[in-house]
Scaffold this motif. Sequence first.
Motif, PDB file in Angstrom:
ATOM      1  N   ARG A 414       0.835  -1.204   0.000  1.00  0.00           N
ATOM      2  CA  ARG A 414       0.000   0.000   0.000  1.00  0.00           C
ATOM      3  C   ARG A 414       0.874   1.260   0.000  1.00  0.00           C
ATOM      4  O   ARG A 414       0.815   2.075   0.926  1.00  0.00           O
ATOM      5  N   PRO A 415       1.683   1.414  -1.035  1.00  0.00           N
ATOM      6  CA  PRO A 415       2.659   2.508  -1.049  1.00  0.00           C
ATOM      7  C   PRO A 415       2.022   3.878  -1.202  1.00  0.00           C
ATOM      8  O   PRO A 415       0.899   4.013  -1.691  1.00  0.00           O
ATOM      9  N   THR A 416       2.775   4.879  -0.811  1.00  0.00           N
ATOM     10  CA  THR A 416       2.367   6.266  -1.009  1.00  0.00           C
ATOM     11  C   THR A 416       3.407   7.011  -1.838  1.00  0.00           C
ATOM     12  O   THR A 416       3.354   8.233  -1.932  1.00  0.00           O
ATOM     13  N   ASN A 417       4.352   6.269  -2.391  1.00  0.00           N
ATOM     14  CA  ASN A 417       5.404   6.907  -3.171  1.00  0.00           C
ATOM     15  C   ASN A 417       5.752   6.044  -4.370  1.00  0.00           C
ATOM     16  O   ASN A 417       5.439   4.853  -4.415  1.00  0.00           O
ATOM     17  N   ILE A 418       6.404   6.659  -5.347  1.00  0.00           N
ATOM     18  CA  ILE A 418       6.738   5.959  -6.587  1.00  0.00           C
ATOM     19  C   ILE A 418       7.741   4.836  -6.343  1.00  0.00           C
ATOM     20  O   ILE A 418       7.674   3.777  -6.973  1.00  0.00           O
ATOM     21  N   ALA A 589       0.156  -5.103 -20.251  1.00  0.00           N
ATOM     22  CA  ALA A 589      -0.319  -3.719 -20.373  1.00  0.00           C
ATOM     23  C   ALA A 589       0.516  -2.772 -19.520  1.00  0.00           C
ATOM     24  O   ALA A 589       0.851  -1.651 -19.939  1.00  0.00           O
ATOM     25  N   ILE A 590       0.862  -3.217 -18.316  1.00  0.00           N
ATOM     26  CA  ILE A 590       1.694  -2.388 -17.430  1.00  0.00           C
ATOM     27  C   ILE A 590       3.038  -2.088 -18.082  1.00  0.00           C
ATOM     28  O   ILE A 590       3.488  -0.939 -18.134  1.00  0.00           O
ATOM     29  N   LEU A 591       3.689  -3.135 -18.586  1.00  0.00           N
ATOM     30  CA  LEU A 591       5.015  -2.964 -19.181  1.00  0.00           C
ATOM     31  C   LEU A 591       4.938  -2.118 -20.460  1.00  0.00           C
ATOM     32  O   LEU A 591       5.817  -1.281 -20.705  1.00  0.00           O
ATOM     33  N   ARG A 592       3.870  -2.320 -21.251  1.00  0.00           N
ATOM     34  CA  ARG A 592       3.705  -1.528 -22.482  1.00  0.00           C
ATOM     35  C   ARG A 592       3.538  -0.047 -22.147  1.00  0.00           C
ATOM     36  O   ARG A 592       4.167   0.826 -22.753  1.00  0.00           O
ATOM     37  N   ASP A 593       2.688   0.250 -21.149  1.00  0.00           N
ATOM     38  CA  ASP A 593       2.438   1.647 -20.777  1.00  0.00           C
ATOM     39  C   ASP A 593       3.708   2.311 -20.215  1.00  0.00           C
ATOM     40  O   ASP A 593       3.970   3.494 -20.476  1.00  0.00           O
ATOM     41  N   LEU A 594       4.495   1.550 -19.446  1.00  0.00           N
ATOM     42  CA  LEU A 594       5.739   2.114 -18.910  1.00  0.00           C
ATOM     43  C   LEU A 594       6.723   2.428 -20.031  1.00  0.00           C
ATOM     44  O   LEU A 594       7.408   3.460 -20.012  1.00  0.00           O
ATOM     45  N   ARG A 595       6.792   1.539 -21.019  1.00  0.00           N
ATOM     46  CA  ARG A 595       7.701   1.783 -22.133  1.00  0.00           C
ATOM     47  C   ARG A 595       7.239   2.987 -22.954  1.00  0.00           C
ATOM     48  O   ARG A 595       8.069   3.783 -23.419  1.00  0.00           O
ATOM     49  N   GLU A 596       5.931   3.125 -23.136  1.00  0.00           N
ATOM     50  CA  GLU A 596       5.413   4.294 -23.856  1.00  0.00           C
ATOM     51  C   GLU A 596       5.722   5.581 -23.094  1.00  0.00           C
ATOM     52  O   GLU A 596       6.094   6.600 -23.698  1.00  0.00           O
ATOM     53  N   LEU A 598       8.239   6.024 -21.130  1.00  0.00           N
ATOM     54  CA  LEU A 598       9.679   6.251 -21.251  1.00  0.00           C
ATOM     55  C   LEU A 598      10.004   6.881 -22.600  1.00  0.00           C
ATOM     56  O   LEU A 598      10.770   7.856 -22.670  1.00  0.00           O
ATOM     57  N   VAL A 599       9.428   6.345 -23.673  1.00  0.00           N
ATOM     58  CA  VAL A 599       9.684   6.882 -25.010  1.00  0.00           C
ATOM     59  C   VAL A 599       9.211   8.324 -25.114  1.00  0.00           C
ATOM     60  O   VAL A 599       9.883   9.187 -25.691  1.00  0.00           O
ATOM     61  N   ALA A 600       8.041   8.610 -24.517  1.00  0.00           N
ATOM     62  CA  ALA A 600       7.485   9.963 -24.553  1.00  0.00           C
ATOM     63  C   ALA A 600       8.075  10.873 -23.490  1.00  0.00           C
ATOM     64  O   ALA A 600       7.775  12.072 -23.473  1.00  0.00           O
ATOM     65  N   SER A 601       8.884  10.304 -22.592  1.00  0.00           N
ATOM     66  CA  SER A 601       9.452  11.056 -21.455  1.00  0.00           C
ATOM     67  C   SER A 601       8.335  11.750 -20.681  1.00  0.00           C
ATOM     68  O   SER A 601       8.446  12.910 -20.289  1.00  0.00           O
ATOM     69  N   ASP A 602       7.251  11.006 -20.463  1.00  0.00           N
ATOM     70  CA  ASP A 602       6.048  11.538 -19.822  1.00  0.00           C
ATOM     71  C   ASP A 602       5.956  11.015 -18.384  1.00  0.00           C
ATOM     72  O   ASP A 602       5.566   9.863 -18.148  1.00  0.00           O
ATOM     73  N   GLU A 603       6.318  11.846 -17.408  1.00  0.00           N
ATOM     74  CA  GLU A 603       6.310  11.416 -16.011  1.00  0.00           C
ATOM     75  C   GLU A 603       4.886  11.184 -15.504  1.00  0.00           C
ATOM     76  O   GLU A 603       4.648  10.263 -14.720  1.00  0.00           O
ATOM     77  N   ASP A 604       3.958  12.008 -15.946  1.00  0.00           N
ATOM     78  CA  ASP A 604       2.572  11.839 -15.502  1.00  0.00           C
ATOM     79  C   ASP A 604       2.001  10.503 -15.970  1.00  0.00           C
ATOM     80  O   ASP A 604       1.265   9.827 -15.237  1.00  0.00           O
ATOM     81  N   MET A 605       2.329  10.110 -17.199  1.00  0.00           N
ATOM     82  CA  MET A 605       1.869   8.813 -17.708  1.00  0.00           C
ATOM     83  C   MET A 605       2.474   7.684 -16.874  1.00  0.00           C
ATOM     84  O   MET A 605       1.781   6.706 -16.539  1.00  0.00           O
ATOM     85  N   ALA A 606       3.752   7.831 -16.528  1.00  0.00           N
ATOM     86  CA  ALA A 606       4.407   6.796 -15.722  1.00  0.00           C
ATOM     87  C   ALA A 606       3.756   6.693 -14.346  1.00  0.00           C
ATOM     88  O   ALA A 606       3.516   5.587 -13.840  1.00  0.00           O
ATOM     89  N   ARG A 607       3.460   7.835 -13.739  1.00  0.00           N
ATOM     90  CA  ARG A 607       2.792   7.811 -12.422  1.00  0.00           C
ATOM     91  C   ARG A 607       1.408   7.174 -12.515  1.00  0.00           C
ATOM     92  O   ARG A 607       0.985   6.458 -11.605  1.00  0.00           O
ATOM     93  N   SER A 608       0.720   7.442 -13.616  1.00  0.00           N
ATOM     94  CA  SER A 608      -0.637   6.901 -13.752  1.00  0.00           C
ATOM     95  C   SER A 608      -0.640   5.381 -13.788  1.00  0.00           C
ATOM     96  O   SER A 608      -1.603   4.733 -13.350  1.00  0.00           O
ATOM     97  N   VAL A 609       0.449   4.783 -14.291  1.00  0.00           N
ATOM     98  CA  VAL A 609       0.563   3.317 -14.294  1.00  0.00           C
ATOM     99  C   VAL A 609       0.577   2.808 -12.858  1.00  0.00           C
ATOM    100  O   VAL A 609      -0.083   1.815 -12.515  1.00  0.00           O
ATOM    101  N   VAL A 610       1.331   3.476 -12.011  1.00  0.00           N
ATOM    102  CA  VAL A 610       1.413   3.080 -10.600  1.00  0.00           C
ATOM    103  C   VAL A 610       0.054   3.273  -9.933  1.00  0.00           C
ATOM    104  O   VAL A 610      -0.441   2.394  -9.217  1.00  0.00           O
ATOM    105  N   TYR A 611      -0.549   4.442 -10.152  1.00  0.00           N
ATOM    106  CA  TYR A 611      -1.845   4.724  -9.514  1.00  0.00           C
ATOM    107  C   TYR A 611      -2.886   3.664  -9.892  1.00  0.00           C
ATOM    108  O   TYR A 611      -3.698   3.249  -9.060  1.00  0.00           O
ATOM    109  N   ARG A 612      -2.840   3.201 -11.142  1.00  0.00           N
ATOM    110  CA  ARG A 612      -3.877   2.290 -11.635  1.00  0.00           C
ATOM    111  C   ARG A 612      -3.674   0.854 -11.171  1.00  0.00           C
ATOM    112  O   ARG A 612      -4.636   0.183 -10.771  1.00  0.00           O
ATOM    113  N   TRP A 613      -2.423   0.367 -11.192  1.00  0.00           N
ATOM    114  CA  TRP A 613      -2.191  -1.061 -11.024  1.00  0.00           C
ATOM    115  C   TRP A 613      -1.705  -1.495  -9.648  1.00  0.00           C
ATOM    116  O   TRP A 613      -1.775  -2.683  -9.324  1.00  0.00           O
TER     117      TRP A 613
END
Length: 627
Positions: A414-418, A589-596, A598-613
């Motif tokens: 039950r983390p509260t951090n990345i 899906a998790i790994l695909r979204d993280l790679r996307e 990374l390619v887009a250098s989108d930190e918000d997208m990366a955080r959203s993966v954690v929030y969702r899964w």
Amino acid sequence: MLSFIKSLTKRQKRAILLTVDSVLVILAIISALALRGLPSGLIDALAGYIPVLPYVLIVAAGTSIWLGICSIQLNAYETAAVGVTAVLGIVLAMTSFLVSMVLGVTYPFGVHVMFGAIFFSFVVISRALLLQVVLAIYRKGAARCRVLIYGAGTTGTQLVSALRGHENIEPIAFVDDNIALQGLNVAKLPVHSPMRIAELVAEKQINRVLLAVPSLSTPKQAQIARRLEKMGLEVQTLPSFAQLIGEEALVDKLSPVAPRRFLNRDEVAQTIGESTACYAGKVVFVSGAGGSIGSEICRQVLECRPTKLVLFELSELALYNTDMEMRQLAEGTGIEIVTVLGTVTDTRQLRKVFSDHSVDVVLHAAAYKHVPLVEANPLSGLVNNVLGTQALAEQAARAGVERFILISTDKAVRPTNIMGGSKRLAELVVQDMARKYGGPGGVIYSMVRFGNVLGSSGSVVPLFQDQLSRGGPLTVTDRGVARYFMTVEEAVQLVLQAGAQAEGGEVFVLDMGKPVPILKLARQVIETAGYTVRDEENPDGDIEIEITGLRPGEKMTEELTLSGSLIGTQHPKIFSTRENGVNEIEIAAILRDLREALVASDEDMARSVVYRWVEGFQSDEAVRKSS
């Protein structure tokens, strides 16, 4: 003139002093004859003494060289040197008397006594004058360091006496906390209040402050030094007399206390028993081998006698240090040590390492673990901790290794951090690998989850000890923050035990007792070092504890399991828990979204993966609102 003085050799300086002393012999005899007032007159008396003079000069030079008077430095000409000069004066008086008798030159005995006394006086006065002349030349020709002495006690006054004849250092004034001394002159220097230091620095052009207060505790001296350094001053501290003669062990006082002293429970016995069979005669691969946990894994694995130990590490310096230590420990055992500089996200390199060395067991300790750093750099943290774990676990399966053990953390629950979220996703990846490649004859994947490791790099105890060495304050984020703790030796023992007991897919945890309040730990660090806590109840204490507020992503307390249920194992202090994961499609899906991301250098997208899964994840903002 200064350059001429500095260019003189010891022999040249000795020749100059011998010449000065020879001139003083002549002046002394003239003075003695003049003061005596002989009937023949001064000129006739001097003419009569001329046959005696060469013998006196020869004896003066020879005795001066023999006694070392001409070799004594001007700034070292003190009581002992004055005594030796008196001996020279007596020798010259006796020489003058005896030679005069032999040559038939008759003078009253008092003339010879007066000659010796006057010569002695001339030499002492000349040395003092020469010293002042030389010092004046140095003062004029070279920049002198103007120092302020903090402490007008015995140590401070003795320091001033020692510095008065120094050619490059000039004591200017004292500062002292003792109100009774302020406004007085001590050792001919004024004593000021410490509140006037900034004013004195500007007014007197102070370059350096010397702390002459050895009676103060080390933290208090460090606090004063830090305050003065902020003013741009160079600060130096004088040791106490007890430290200089060895009665007080300064090194022992400054040595950090072993982290296990702060465990607050009994340490788990350091033995893995029958578990060594899982590593004996095997090729063991350790990722993150240069870290605190990784290097300890290497040490304990060596005790299990593998055939080969592969050290895999991203940091060149950490890998070098671990390699040097392991080769020394493995000397004479026949165990091969292999060092690989690389990252777990490089699948081609991993494939080559597994192929070249036929790895049997993988112990995966490589991870970015510092919560604030990963919080500020979520892409790097997620790529290394999640995609790196997936790449390593995938290549391990393709190479047909026997066992794969992931080093995890209680922050994954039950983390509260990345950082915690990334470790939970890494666990999900390993659970998925266990389903895909596990089973009879397959790879045994397992995870070991534990709390904070005392003494590991960046952990709280070394941080506290570093703050303590600088005089404090010790920083605690919140009065209510508590953490589970274990020693690095315990953590590694758990890893190796779990790796041996694993059947596939388990999460192992250690019975670590109750969480330890960080505020209590801070007090322990201070008191164990022999100091006292400075707070409202004890305003004169040595070290203050400062409450700074929770950092981004930090929880008040940690948990060890999602379900709360623990299953006993063969080891009384080790438990396992079965936790629901996600299916193969969701992992993809998790790994695909993280790679996307990374390619887009989108930190918000990366955080959203954690929030969702990540089950039970709460954002830092949500935690702060709830608290």
